[in-house]
Enzyme design. Sequence first.
Site, PDB file in Angstrom:
ATOM      1  N   GLY A 146       0.841  -1.206   0.000  1.00  0.00           N
ATOM      2  CA  GLY A 146       0.000   0.000   0.000  1.00  0.00           C
ATOM      3  C   GLY A 146       0.869   1.246   0.000  1.00  0.00           C
ATOM      4  O   GLY A 146       1.863   1.308   0.724  1.00  0.00           O
ATOM      5  N   ARG A 173       1.044  -5.023  -5.058  1.00  0.00           N
ATOM      6  CA  ARG A 173       1.262  -6.208  -4.226  1.00  0.00           C
ATOM      7  C   ARG A 173       1.417  -7.348  -5.230  1.00  0.00           C
ATOM      8  O   ARG A 173       0.465  -7.733  -5.894  1.00  0.00           O
ATOM      9  CB  ARG A 173       0.076  -6.448  -3.292  1.00  0.00           C
ATOM     10  CG  ARG A 173      -0.095  -5.328  -2.268  1.00  0.00           C
ATOM     11  CD  ARG A 173      -1.118  -5.695  -1.200  1.00  0.00           C
ATOM     12  NE  ARG A 173      -1.158  -4.689  -0.149  1.00  0.00           N
ATOM     13  CZ  ARG A 173      -2.067  -3.708  -0.063  1.00  0.00           C
ATOM     14  NH1 ARG A 173      -3.008  -3.609  -0.955  1.00  0.00           N
ATOM     15  NH2 ARG A 173      -2.020  -2.846   0.919  1.00  0.00           N
ATOM     16  N   ASP A 197       5.617  -4.937   6.045  1.00  0.00           N
ATOM     17  CA  ASP A 197       6.243  -6.218   6.407  1.00  0.00           C
ATOM     18  C   ASP A 197       6.139  -7.272   5.299  1.00  0.00           C
ATOM     19  O   ASP A 197       7.051  -8.084   5.127  1.00  0.00           O
ATOM     20  CB  ASP A 197       5.715  -6.751   7.748  1.00  0.00           C
ATOM     21  CG  ASP A 197       4.205  -6.908   7.773  1.00  0.00           C
ATOM     22  OD1 ASP A 197       3.536  -6.422   6.822  1.00  0.00           O
ATOM     23  OD2 ASP A 197       3.692  -7.505   8.727  1.00  0.00           O
ATOM     24  N   THR A 253       4.511   2.541   5.544  1.00  0.00           N
ATOM     25  CA  THR A 253       3.124   2.093   5.695  1.00  0.00           C
ATOM     26  C   THR A 253       2.384   3.052   6.618  1.00  0.00           C
ATOM     27  O   THR A 253       2.948   3.516   7.611  1.00  0.00           O
ATOM     28  CB  THR A 253       3.023   0.660   6.263  1.00  0.00           C
ATOM     29  OG1 THR A 253       1.670   0.431   6.701  1.00  0.00           O
ATOM     30  CG2 THR A 253       3.940   0.415   7.445  1.00  0.00           C
ATOM     31  N   ASP A 282       0.101   2.165   8.451  1.00  0.00           N
ATOM     32  CA  ASP A 282      -0.415   1.393   9.588  1.00  0.00           C
ATOM     33  C   ASP A 282       0.477   1.424  10.844  1.00  0.00           C
ATOM     34  O   ASP A 282       0.027   1.077  11.927  1.00  0.00           O
ATOM     35  CB  ASP A 282      -0.625  -0.070   9.176  1.00  0.00           C
ATOM     36  CG  ASP A 282      -1.801  -0.228   8.232  1.00  0.00           C
ATOM     37  OD1 ASP A 282      -2.612   0.707   8.137  1.00  0.00           O
ATOM     38  OD2 ASP A 282      -1.902  -1.289   7.587  1.00  0.00           O
ATOM     39  N   ASP A 325       2.644  -0.621  11.809  1.00  0.00           N
ATOM     40  CA  ASP A 325       2.646  -1.919  12.485  1.00  0.00           C
ATOM     41  C   ASP A 325       3.983  -2.636  12.315  1.00  0.00           C
ATOM     42  O   ASP A 325       4.036  -3.844  12.084  1.00  0.00           O
ATOM     43  CB  ASP A 325       1.498  -2.785  11.948  1.00  0.00           C
ATOM     44  CG  ASP A 325       1.553  -2.944  10.433  1.00  0.00           C
ATOM     45  OD1 ASP A 325       2.270  -2.172   9.778  1.00  0.00           O
ATOM     46  OD2 ASP A 325       0.884  -3.853   9.915  1.00  0.00           O
ATOM     47  N   ARG A 371      -6.080  -2.848   8.767  1.00  0.00           N
ATOM     48  CA  ARG A 371      -6.627  -4.203   8.650  1.00  0.00           C
ATOM     49  C   ARG A 371      -6.134  -5.085   9.794  1.00  0.00           C
ATOM     50  O   ARG A 371      -6.869  -5.884  10.342  1.00  0.00           O
ATOM     51  CB  ARG A 371      -6.212  -4.793   7.300  1.00  0.00           C
ATOM     52  CG  ARG A 371      -6.946  -6.037   6.932  1.00  0.00           C
ATOM     53  CD  ARG A 371      -6.868  -6.349   5.455  1.00  0.00           C
ATOM     54  NE  ARG A 371      -5.561  -6.035   4.886  1.00  0.00           N
ATOM     55  CZ  ARG A 371      -5.378  -5.684   3.621  1.00  0.00           C
ATOM     56  NH1 ARG A 371      -6.404  -5.582   2.807  1.00  0.00           N
ATOM     57  NH2 ARG A 371      -4.175  -5.439   3.154  1.00  0.00           N
TER      58      ARG A 371
END
Length: 327
Positions: free
Chosen positions: A15, A76, A107, A130, A132, A134, A176
């Site tokens: 993303g 992706r 990741d 990212t 996110d 994460d 997500r």
Amino acid sequence: MDKQVTKIGVLTSGGDSPGMNAAVRAVVRTGIYYGMEIFGIMRGYSGMIENDIVPMHSRSVANIIQRGGTILKTARCKEFFGYEGRKKAHSNLKKLGINGLVIVGGDGSFRGAHQFSEEFDIPCIGLPGTIDKDIAGTDFTIGFDTAVNTAVEAIDKIRDTADAHDRLFIIEVMGRDAGYIALHSGIATGAENILIPERKTDIEELISSLQEKEKRKKLVNLVVVAEGDNFGGSDEVAKVVKQRLPNVDTRVCVLGHIQRGGSPSCLDRVIASRMGYSAVECLMEGRFNVMVGILNNKMHFTPLEKAVKAKQKIGDEWMKIVKILAS
Ligand code: F6P
């Protein structure tokens, strides 16, 4: 791997996130400064497989530091999961003499990079790109600050209309598998409840907290839900809330992909620039197959192997803060 990196390929993968362009710019300009040749690989690993690789010059990255998205495009790439795809990618790099890679992504992208470097002895450096956040081994990921500020701006606007109508809003933000955007944007906008994938959603707890607010006539409430919360996201939560609290005027708002776009914040531009610069230094100094992060304002290097396994954790303290401050 005892070799001199002279030609670097840079790609953005997964993303997109605001600040990826700033990272690409830093890699290109630092590489050129040190006398290396730099190539842009289009659409992530897909461009490596399809030989969509272009030489980059200092001017190729002019006027992009302020732009969201990624000039290299992103994807992706399923084919890269398979050995045949990676072999094709390697032969394309070999033809051009590319002997080092910088991968800006999350990741999943690092997993591909780690495997590729093991199989084909190509040094890879990962930069955490990212929204996110994460990824362990770094306080920041490129894009998170911009995305979360976009969410905050939107939620502030929702609060205005919620306040005007005495409404309950259930607002879904991205994430997500990770609740950082929900947590940070929720705290920053004074959300009454925050639901994240890292915690099992206790719907009864949510309902009773809203019922208690209804009793004391606290009519304006914001519930921020990460898209990956295990109850099923904002729509599922709203169904139950509407059923159990029929007198509360409830609305749902899904913020969606607006969180991924837009001009990167100052913080994202600066960390992306530092990380991009550092990635080239790693390749020059033989610090191979690491993810470059920033911890306590210092560059921090996590072996890719570890970076793909470790996860950021959200401690209980965060949820306690939410509960106390939203009363
Ligand atoms: O980039 C991460 C992320 O934005 C997640 O938060 C989200 O779940 C996912 O990407 C959405 O991906 P796509 O744009 O492919 O739907």
